[in-house]
Write a protein that holds these residues in place. Structure first.
Motif, PDB file in Angstrom:
ATOM      1  N   ILE A  33     145.139  97.120  82.468  1.00 21.38           N
ATOM      2  CA  ILE A  33     143.907  96.383  82.225  1.00 21.38           C
ATOM      3  C   ILE A  33     144.178  95.373  81.114  1.00 21.38           C
ATOM      4  N   SER A  34     143.791  94.137  81.331  1.00 21.53           N
ATOM      5  CA  SER A  34     143.943  93.113  80.288  1.00 21.53           C
ATOM      6  C   SER A  34     142.919  92.023  80.522  1.00 21.53           C
ATOM      7  N   GLY A  35     142.704  91.196  79.502  1.00 25.95           N
ATOM      8  CA  GLY A  35     141.760  90.098  79.652  1.00 25.95           C
ATOM      9  C   GLY A  35     141.463  89.441  78.323  1.00 25.95           C
ATOM     10  N   GLN A  36     140.422  88.624  78.320  1.00 25.79           N
ATOM     11  CA  GLN A  36     140.016  87.957  77.094  1.00 25.79           C
ATOM     12  C   GLN A  36     138.498  87.816  77.073  1.00 25.79           C
ATOM     13  N   VAL A  37     137.926  87.895  75.883  1.00 29.06           N
ATOM     14  CA  VAL A  37     136.503  87.622  75.680  1.00 29.06           C
ATOM     15  C   VAL A  37     136.312  86.265  75.018  1.00 29.06           C
ATOM     16  N   HIS A  38     137.404  85.688  74.566  1.00 25.98           N
ATOM     17  CA  HIS A  38     137.421  84.362  73.925  1.00 25.98           C
ATOM     18  C   HIS A  38     138.868  83.900  73.967  1.00 25.98           C
ATOM     19  N   PRO A  39     139.131  82.595  74.045  1.00 26.26           N
ATOM     20  CA  PRO A  39     140.524  82.133  74.057  1.00 26.26           C
ATOM     21  C   PRO A  39     141.352  82.637  72.880  1.00 26.26           C
ATOM     22  N   LEU A  40     140.711  83.003  71.778  1.00 27.05           N
ATOM     23  CA  LEU A  40     141.446  83.515  70.629  1.00 27.05           C
ATOM     24  C   LEU A  40     141.476  85.034  70.563  1.00 27.05           C
ATOM     25  N   LEU A  41     140.670  85.720  71.378  1.00 20.91           N
ATOM     26  CA  LEU A  41     140.546  87.174  71.290  1.00 20.91           C
ATOM     27  C   LEU A  41     140.798  87.786  72.660  1.00 20.91           C
ATOM     28  N   LYS A  42     141.893  88.534  72.739  1.00 22.36           N
ATOM     29  CA  LYS A  42     142.308  89.136  74.000  1.00 22.36           C
ATOM     30  C   LYS A  42     142.508  90.635  73.816  1.00 22.36           C
ATOM     31  N   PHE A  43     142.717  91.338  74.915  1.00 20.66           N
ATOM     32  CA  PHE A  43     142.879  92.785  74.836  1.00 20.66           C
ATOM     33  C   PHE A  43     143.777  93.269  75.970  1.00 20.66           C
ATOM     34  N   GLU A  44     144.279  94.491  75.773  1.00 25.59           N
ATOM     35  CA  GLU A  44     145.147  95.134  76.768  1.00 25.59           C
ATOM     36  C   GLU A  44     144.982  96.645  76.651  1.00 25.59           C
TER      37      GLU A  44
ATOM     38  N   ALA B 112     146.853 100.302  73.904  1.00 20.71           N
ATOM     39  CA  ALA B 112     145.469  99.893  73.659  1.00 20.71           C
ATOM     40  C   ALA B 112     145.527  98.879  72.518  1.00 20.71           C
ATOM     41  N   VAL B 113     145.456  97.599  72.853  1.00 19.62           N
ATOM     42  CA  VAL B 113     145.760  96.540  71.894  1.00 19.62           C
ATOM     43  C   VAL B 113     144.635  95.514  71.834  1.00 19.62           C
ATOM     44  N   ALA B 114     144.198  95.191  70.632  1.00 17.83           N
ATOM     45  CA  ALA B 114     143.345  94.023  70.388  1.00 17.83           C
ATOM     46  C   ALA B 114     144.235  92.904  69.875  1.00 17.83           C
ATOM     47  N   LYS B 115     144.061  91.695  70.435  1.00 17.50           N
ATOM     48  CA  LYS B 115     144.967  90.590  70.148  1.00 17.50           C
ATOM     49  C   LYS B 115     144.184  89.376  69.642  1.00 17.50           C
ATOM     50  N   VAL B 116     144.517  88.933  68.447  1.00 16.82           N
ATOM     51  CA  VAL B 116     143.968  87.688  67.900  1.00 16.82           C
ATOM     52  C   VAL B 116     145.087  86.654  67.958  1.00 16.82           C
ATOM     53  N   GLU B 117     144.927  85.642  68.820  1.00 14.01           N
ATOM     54  CA  GLU B 117     146.021  84.715  69.099  1.00 14.01           C
ATOM     55  C   GLU B 117     145.554  83.269  68.915  1.00 14.01           C
TER      56      GLU B 117
ATOM     57  N   VAL C 211     148.189  88.006  65.814  1.00 13.77           N
ATOM     58  CA  VAL C 211     148.017  89.324  65.219  1.00 13.77           C
ATOM     59  C   VAL C 211     147.616  90.304  66.309  1.00 13.77           C
ATOM     60  N   TRP C 212     148.356  91.394  66.428  1.00 12.82           N
ATOM     61  CA  TRP C 212     148.031  92.492  67.338  1.00 12.82           C
ATOM     62  C   TRP C 212     147.801  93.756  66.524  1.00 12.82           C
ATOM     63  N   PHE C 213     146.850  94.585  66.942  1.00 12.24           N
ATOM     64  CA  PHE C 213     146.698  95.890  66.322  1.00 12.24           C
ATOM     65  C   PHE C 213     146.165  96.881  67.361  1.00 12.24           C
ATOM     66  N   GLY C 214     146.633  98.116  67.227  1.00 16.25           N
ATOM     67  CA  GLY C 214     146.299  99.161  68.191  1.00 16.25           C
ATOM     68  C   GLY C 214     147.535 100.000  68.455  1.00 16.25           C
ATOM     69  N   ARG C 215     147.707 100.417  69.715  1.00 16.67           N
ATOM     70  CA  ARG C 215     148.905 101.164  70.126  1.00 16.67           C
ATOM     71  C   ARG C 215     149.710 100.289  71.079  1.00 16.67           C
ATOM     72  N   PHE C 216     150.943 100.000  70.719  1.00 16.93           N
ATOM     73  CA  PHE C 216     151.810  99.170  71.543  1.00 16.93           C
ATOM     74  C   PHE C 216     153.250  99.356  71.092  1.00 16.93           C
TER      75      PHE C 216
ATOM     76  N   ALA D   1     156.615 107.047  74.908  1.00 25.18           N
ATOM     77  CA  ALA D   1     157.153 105.922  75.683  1.00 25.18           C
ATOM     78  C   ALA D   1     157.397 104.689  74.824  1.00 25.18           C
ATOM     79  N   GLY D   2     157.925 104.900  73.610  1.00 27.83           N
ATOM     80  CA  GLY D   2     158.268 103.798  72.728  1.00 27.83           C
ATOM     81  C   GLY D   2     157.123 103.256  71.905  1.00 27.83           C
ATOM     82  N   ARG D   3     155.865 103.719  72.182  1.00 25.15           N
ATOM     83  CA  ARG D   3     154.700 103.156  71.496  1.00 25.15           C
ATOM     84  C   ARG D   3     154.433 103.826  70.159  1.00 25.15           C
ATOM     85  N   ALA D   4     153.749 103.092  69.281  1.00 26.60           N
ATOM     86  CA  ALA D   4     153.291 103.607  67.993  1.00 26.60           C
ATOM     87  C   ALA D   4     151.969 102.922  67.658  1.00 26.60           C
ATOM     88  N   ASP D   5     151.233 103.502  66.712  1.00 28.99           N
ATOM     89  CA  ASP D   5     149.950 102.940  66.286  1.00 28.99           C
ATOM     90  C   ASP D   5     150.153 102.053  65.068  1.00 28.99           C
ATOM     91  N   GLY D   6     149.547 100.872  65.070  1.00 29.23           N
ATOM     92  CA  GLY D   6     149.687 100.001  63.905  1.00 29.23           C
ATOM     93  C   GLY D   6     149.307  98.575  64.204  1.00 29.23           C
TER      94      GLY D   6
END
Length: 372
Positions: free
Chosen positions: A81-92, A110-115, A122-127, A159-164
């Motif tokens: 699942i992925s997408g965006q709610v704004h060109p600067l704010l995306k998620f996965e 589970a990632v929130a992305k400010v791009e 800037v990404w934060f969550g689990r990735f 599976a290689g992921r960590a929180d941060g």
């Protein structure tokens, strides 16, 4: 005055008043003026996908007390699942179900992305934290069917992921990329014992845009990419130093330090076939992980046989423990049938494992990967 004269005077009076009657009052002008244009809301998107890997195997051992075994060595499904709610704010957000993990459903990412810009995101969550190319490709974007688990000792939750959180950016659409962040492997980690991770990549030929990468592009790019990565965590490594009176292990915690260098070369040859060479060197002070390396070569034939292309490949993995002694050696050889790049492919693989203190094993595997 005659009736005709009166009628003529009335007509002239009406003609004189008509310009004034045609002009609207200021209030009427305000009502008739078009409304101020309201900008449309930012575009929102939602993308859904799924990945599937299924593989059966026949395993044999040089141990005379063990018989050959047959079964599903790989059974993995990942909804995306992925997408965006704004060109600067995306998620996965991705899930994972793997038969190697007791068939439990896990939160993979589970990632929130400010791009805001290519140069700073800037990404934060689990990735996936900054680490080696193999980890940032994952099993679905590897050249080989089997992930190189024997040489890769970077710590993770799953599976290689960590929180941060991490910051990353790129120049010239991925010619140069940097990424750095701080992560945790559990919710009770003191901030002084966070996992710090960083990676730098330079592409001498075609760029590789984005945070993630692949281990092959099946001839769609010419790649010469050099990457370096490192991770550090205070008291992040546990070593068994003995047992207590009940026989339970006694652990000694020391700092974790790890780094690697990886290289990918992929070239579409003048006759349209594609040669791929990949290698990586790792050094870990984590327990007995020690230092390790792998080297891979594959060759993709351009002509299609039926609806796919044939790609033979071979890979050598070697792990030397910190304490020394004989290394663990793993040899992978296989024949891939590429239908639609990483989206649809078949693989026949043979993996031979030769550990120093246990009988060697050989596995024959037949797998299929589908994702969309």
């Amino acid at each position: 005055m005659t009736t005709a004269a009166k009628a003529a005077r009335l007509v002239f009076a009406l003609l004189a008043l008509s310009p004034a009657l045609g002009r609207a009052t200021p209030a009427a002008d305000a009502e008739a003026a078009p409304a101020v244009a309201v900008p449309p809301p930012p575009p929102k998107t939602l993308n859904l996908g799924v990945g599937l890997r299924v593989g059966g195997s026949v395993d044999s051992s040089t141990d005379p007390t063990k018989t050959s075994q047959v079964g599903l060595s790989t059974l993995d499904i990942r909804p995306y699942i992925s997408g965006q709610v704004h060109p600067l704010l995306k998620f996965e957000g991705n899930l994972d179900l793997n038969n190697g993990d007791d068939s439990r459903i896990r939160v993979l990412s589970a990632v929130a992305k400010v791009e805001p810009d290519d140069l700073f995101n800037v990404w934060f969550g689990r990735f996936l934290p900054p680490s080696d190319r193999a980890n940032l490709s994952g099993p679905y974007f590897q050249n080989a069917w089997n992930y190189p688990t024997d040489v890769n000792g970077y710590p993770s939750i799953y599976a290689g992921r960590a929180d941060g959180g991490a910051v990353w950016g790129q120049l010239e659409k991925g010619k140069f990329k940097y990424m750095a962040g701080i992560f945790t492997l559990n919710t009770n980690t003191p901030i002084s014992e966070g996992l710090y991770a960083a990676r730098l990549v330079y592409n001498f030929l075609d760029p590789e845009p984005g945070y993630y990468n692949s281990s092959t592009y099946y001839g769609t790019k010419d790649i010469l990419a050099l990457g370096v990565a490192g991770q550090y965590q205070k008291r992040g490594s546990s070593i068994v130093v003995g047992t207590d009176s009940t026989g339970a292990p006694i652990f000694f915690r020391e700092d974790l330090g790890a780094f690697n260098v990886d290289l990918l070369f992929e070239k579409r040859l003048p006759w349209a076939d594609t040669l791929t060479l990949e290698g990586a060197y790792y050094n870990f002070n984590k327990g007995a992980q020690g230092w390790s390396w792998y080297a891979l070569a594959s060759y993709l034939f351009a002509p299609r046989i039926a609806f796919g292309q044939v790609q033979p490949m071979a890979r050598w993995q070697q792990l030397t423990p910190t304490a020394g002694g004989d290394p663990t050696r793993v040899v992978d050889a296989g024949l891939n049938y590429i239908i639609d790049g990483h989206n649809t492919r078949f693989a026949f693989a043979v993996q031979h494992r030769d550990p120093p203190t246990a009988p060697s094993t050989t596995s024959y595997q037949l797998g299929i990967q589908i994702q969309e």
